[in-house]
Design a protein around this motif. Structure first.
Motif, PDB file in Angstrom:
ATOM      1  N   THR A  12     -89.330 -72.490  45.322  1.00  0.00           N
ATOM      2  CA  THR A  12     -88.346 -72.477  46.395  1.00  0.00           C
ATOM      3  C   THR A  12     -88.004 -73.901  46.813  1.00  0.00           C
ATOM      4  O   THR A  12     -88.888 -74.732  47.013  1.00  0.00           O
ATOM      5  CB  THR A  12     -88.883 -71.693  47.603  1.00  0.00           C
ATOM      6  OG1 THR A  12     -89.137 -70.346  47.180  1.00  0.00           O
ATOM      7  CG2 THR A  12     -87.899 -71.698  48.759  1.00  0.00           C
ATOM      8  N   VAL A  13     -86.707 -74.170  46.914  1.00  0.00           N
ATOM      9  CA  VAL A  13     -86.200 -75.462  47.377  1.00  0.00           C
ATOM     10  C   VAL A  13     -85.474 -75.214  48.696  1.00  0.00           C
ATOM     11  O   VAL A  13     -84.552 -74.393  48.742  1.00  0.00           O
ATOM     12  CB  VAL A  13     -85.240 -76.088  46.337  1.00  0.00           C
ATOM     13  CG1 VAL A  13     -84.675 -77.397  46.845  1.00  0.00           C
ATOM     14  CG2 VAL A  13     -85.945 -76.270  44.999  1.00  0.00           C
ATOM     15  N   SER A  14     -85.888 -75.882  49.749  1.00  0.00           N
ATOM     16  CA  SER A  14     -85.293 -75.696  51.076  1.00  0.00           C
ATOM     17  C   SER A  14     -84.172 -76.708  51.280  1.00  0.00           C
ATOM     18  O   SER A  14     -84.422 -77.871  51.600  1.00  0.00           O
ATOM     19  CB  SER A  14     -86.354 -75.838  52.162  1.00  0.00           C
ATOM     20  OG  SER A  14     -87.321 -74.822  52.027  1.00  0.00           O
ATOM     21  N   THR A  22     -81.636 -83.175  52.592  1.00  0.00           N
ATOM     22  CA  THR A  22     -81.801 -82.160  51.548  1.00  0.00           C
ATOM     23  C   THR A  22     -82.623 -82.765  50.408  1.00  0.00           C
ATOM     24  O   THR A  22     -82.552 -83.969  50.157  1.00  0.00           O
ATOM     25  CB  THR A  22     -80.421 -81.626  51.082  1.00  0.00           C
ATOM     26  OG1 THR A  22     -80.556 -80.296  50.606  1.00  0.00           O
ATOM     27  CG2 THR A  22     -79.782 -82.497  50.038  1.00  0.00           C
ATOM     28  N   SER A  41     -79.570 -64.800  52.719  1.00  0.00           N
ATOM     29  CA  SER A  41     -79.218 -66.202  52.924  1.00  0.00           C
ATOM     30  C   SER A  41     -77.824 -66.326  53.542  1.00  0.00           C
ATOM     31  O   SER A  41     -76.933 -65.533  53.265  1.00  0.00           O
ATOM     32  CB  SER A  41     -79.236 -66.945  51.582  1.00  0.00           C
ATOM     33  OG  SER A  41     -78.810 -68.273  51.756  1.00  0.00           O
ATOM     34  N   ASP A  99     -82.929 -71.530  51.657  1.00  0.00           N
ATOM     35  CA  ASP A  99     -83.787 -71.646  50.488  1.00  0.00           C
ATOM     36  C   ASP A  99     -83.077 -71.131  49.247  1.00  0.00           C
ATOM     37  O   ASP A  99     -82.328 -70.137  49.300  1.00  0.00           O
ATOM     38  CB  ASP A  99     -85.064 -70.833  50.680  1.00  0.00           C
ATOM     39  CG  ASP A  99     -85.967 -71.405  51.765  1.00  0.00           C
ATOM     40  OD1 ASP A  99     -85.811 -72.602  52.087  1.00  0.00           O
ATOM     41  OD2 ASP A  99     -86.816 -70.665  52.278  1.00  0.00           O
ATOM     42  N   LYS A 101     -83.613 -71.231  44.557  1.00  0.00           N
ATOM     43  CA  LYS A 101     -84.415 -71.605  43.392  1.00  0.00           C
ATOM     44  C   LYS A 101     -83.444 -72.047  42.305  1.00  0.00           C
ATOM     45  O   LYS A 101     -82.271 -71.638  42.304  1.00  0.00           O
ATOM     46  CB  LYS A 101     -85.261 -70.448  42.904  1.00  0.00           C
ATOM     47  CG  LYS A 101     -86.347 -70.051  43.878  1.00  0.00           C
ATOM     48  CD  LYS A 101     -87.183 -68.914  43.347  1.00  0.00           C
ATOM     49  CE  LYS A 101     -88.265 -68.534  44.349  1.00  0.00           C
ATOM     50  NZ  LYS A 101     -89.101 -67.432  43.878  1.00  0.00           N
TER      51      LYS A 101
END
Length: 106
Positions: A12-14, A22, A41, A99, A101
């Motif tokens: 997961t990339v927030s 970012t 989201s 979040d 991916k």
């Protein structure tokens, strides 16, 4: 000689709504990929920024005269813009924090 493509996936990339906060995406050696947006989201747009070094200045990516963006939505997998090919490091700035991916292929 044939060379097998290399694949990578991220956890997961927030993402945030500002280029300064970012996270960096290491895109070196990859040509294509997907962004996966989870159900629920609020992300609808990603604006892409690139740098030649991980801790460098991130410039807005442009294709001619317009910014390179991705239209995304909850519960969707969207291909990365082909115009990002060759970028070393990327930042995806969202219209909101959220979040995602990623998966990449060389």
């Amino acid at each position: 000689m044939h060379q097998t493509p290399q694949n990578a996936t991220t956890g997961t990339v927030s993402l945030t709504d500002a280029v300064g906060t970012t996270p960096v995406i290491n895109y070196r050696g990859y040509r294509k990929g997907f962004v996966y947006v989870p159900n629920g989201s609020s992300l609808t747009t990603l604006t892409w920024h690139a740098s030649d070094s991980e801790d460098g200045d991130y410039e807005a990516c442009h294709d001619g005269s317009s910014a390179i963006t991705s239209t995304v939505a909850a519960d969707r997998a969207v291909p990365l813009p082909t115009t990002l090919e060759g970028a070393a490091y990327l930042k995806a700035v969202g219209n909101a924090a959220g979040d995602v991916k990623f998966s990449f292929i060389s």
